[in-house]
Design an enzyme around this catalytic site. Sequence first.
Site, mmCIF file in Angstrom:
data_model
loop_
_atom_site.group_PDB
_atom_site.id
_atom_site.type_symbol
_atom_site.label_atom_id
_atom_site.label_comp_id
_atom_site.label_asym_id
_atom_site.label_seq_id
_atom_site.Cartn_x
_atom_site.Cartn_y
_atom_site.Cartn_z
ATOM 1 N N CYS A 93 0.867 -1.175 0.000
ATOM 2 C CA CYS A 93 0.000 0.000 0.000
ATOM 3 C C CYS A 93 0.904 1.225 0.000
ATOM 4 O O CYS A 93 1.997 1.196 -0.559
ATOM 5 C CB CYS A 93 -0.951 -0.022 1.191
ATOM 6 S SG CYS A 93 -0.129 -0.028 2.794
ATOM 7 N N HIS B 172 -2.101 10.531 3.475
ATOM 8 C CA HIS B 172 -2.707 9.200 3.338
ATOM 9 C C HIS B 172 -4.211 9.332 3.577
ATOM 10 O O HIS B 172 -4.663 9.457 4.710
ATOM 11 C CB HIS B 172 -2.082 8.246 4.359
ATOM 12 C CG HIS B 172 -2.375 6.793 4.122
ATOM 13 N ND1 HIS B 172 -3.615 6.240 4.331
ATOM 14 C CD2 HIS B 172 -1.577 5.786 3.683
ATOM 15 C CE1 HIS B 172 -3.569 4.952 4.046
ATOM 16 N NE2 HIS B 172 -2.354 4.644 3.650
#
Length: 616
Positions: free
Chosen positions: A27, A538
Amino acid sequence: MSQYKALADDIIRHVGGKDNVKSVFHCATRLRFKLKDEKKADPETLKQHDGVITVVQSGGQFQVVIGNNVPYVYQDVVAAGGFQTSSNEEEEKTGVFNRLIDVIAGIFTPILGPMAGSGLLKGLLAILVALGLLTQDMGTYIVLNAAADALFYFLPVILGHSAAKKFGGNPYIGMIIGGALVYPAIVAMQGAGETLTFLNLPVVLMSYASSVIPIILATYVSSKVETFFNKRTHEAVRNFTTPMMALLIVVPLTFLAIGPVATYASQGLANGYSFLYGLSPIVAIAFIGAFWQVLVMFGLHWGLVPIVINNLAVVGMDTIVVGVLMATFGQVGATLAITLKARDPKTKGLGTSSSIAGVFGITEPAIYGLTLPRKKPFVFGMIGGAAGGVVGGMLGTAAYAMGGLGVFSVPVMIPATGLDMTFYGALIGMVVATVVSFGLTYVLHKEVAPTETPRVESAPVLTDHVGTPVSSPVKGEVVALDTVRDEVFSSGAMGKGVAIMPSEGVVYAPFDGEVITIFQSKHAIGLRSDSGVEVLVHVGLDTVQLEGQHFEAHVENGQRVKAGDVLVTFDLEAITKAGYDTITPVIVTNTGNYLDVLPTHVGVVEPNHDVLRVLA
């Protein structure tokens, strides 16, 4: 040789060797391993490695946190181990229940918006008929009803696409199978009570319009058939022989076995729920009203979505939706009380906007920004939701179509007989849920003044212009980083920073600089300022699982940006509906290169306002 080759070799060795790795993907910051035996891994040694920030074992994944350089480390890990590159959607989940939730979410998420819109249109038609403005034999009603009912009637076709895509099959084969289930000639035979045979085998004719389970099972079987023939046919003819064989096998099999068995299972599921609801309607709806928000927080609400749709298809009504409505207004009432009691204008501003959003069914800003951090108001919201559920259960309130969220779900609670107490039960329940949670919060919750808040004292805000500023990349409310429900961020392992609850779906450049990394999933972006400060933005937690869905990148790797430039846009509402926490950590990933990184703002923030100062 790549500079990360040695690190990749060490990681593979300390996860138990390449033979211990089932799969690996990455990720924004982590390598996510699926290991055959986690006992063979050595997380403590990995944590001591200079190139590893920390190691997290969670959700059946062995996660090695690398930071901004994770794409490059991932490439070397894949090369060194000879692993197949894989997307997170292909990752095997741990446990049957987790896999089931993942499948349900993947199948139903794409259609929930159109389904809610169709349900609202059905609700609007019900209102117009109840008011005498339309009758069911009028041309206007017939046309609008066709628009509202088409999705539900042809639901097998639509689910055929999303289910096949989730199972790794051809979505158009799934649609064709769904189309066969509602093919006019077969529907007419079923309606006329005629018989049908296939190769002298009797076909049990059933109505598959609006059905859910038969097409899901059929597309699963089809995906396996497609895989079988794809491996055994030449690529020159595979594009048409595999679809032909899948249809030749799966469509008859569905009519002969899968469809009838699945239909009986659907009826059993609906009858089972009706039986439990019949034991105590009050307890059933009150339970949903109390615990729905908790289920959403953990993503477990997806397990109830197919039950709702199945109830509507088989029974013609559903009561789970009523509990969801009460749960929503329970949190709205608690948020209103916090807003009125707050002396901080920023809290009042957030409370006002969150209350309005909650009325329309979006409760995440209220929950994560106000009620949950204060704990008691969240519980009071649950109690209010239960109280509203009691009213709905007592008055027999139900939904007759899939509608929207919040007040938008009210129109679908009008029965075919017109406005009566079952409908008014929805309105009364909403008021009760709001009033109970508001009263409990207003009386029993003490709202701490900003100057008394321990968090502000422990994290002083800089007011003078010292250090390198980092502006807020999103509009929303700034909260402490240690409130993030992910220890990689909250522990500071990735670096110091803040977290922001976004109120709009736009990520802006926080300074002049360049894009270091924009991830394929577009949920995270790494930036470097002209002065060398590296920042990771994020968006949400575990949103890598969306694989870029609901995100759009407006920049690319290496691109120069100016402060305020739009970097990424995202559909905040869709991500929230998909069950993801949208809290956005903003991390200075090279914190170790500086004397300190300090927050400069708390509460509501605009994109052009500083949130961090980096002290050299």
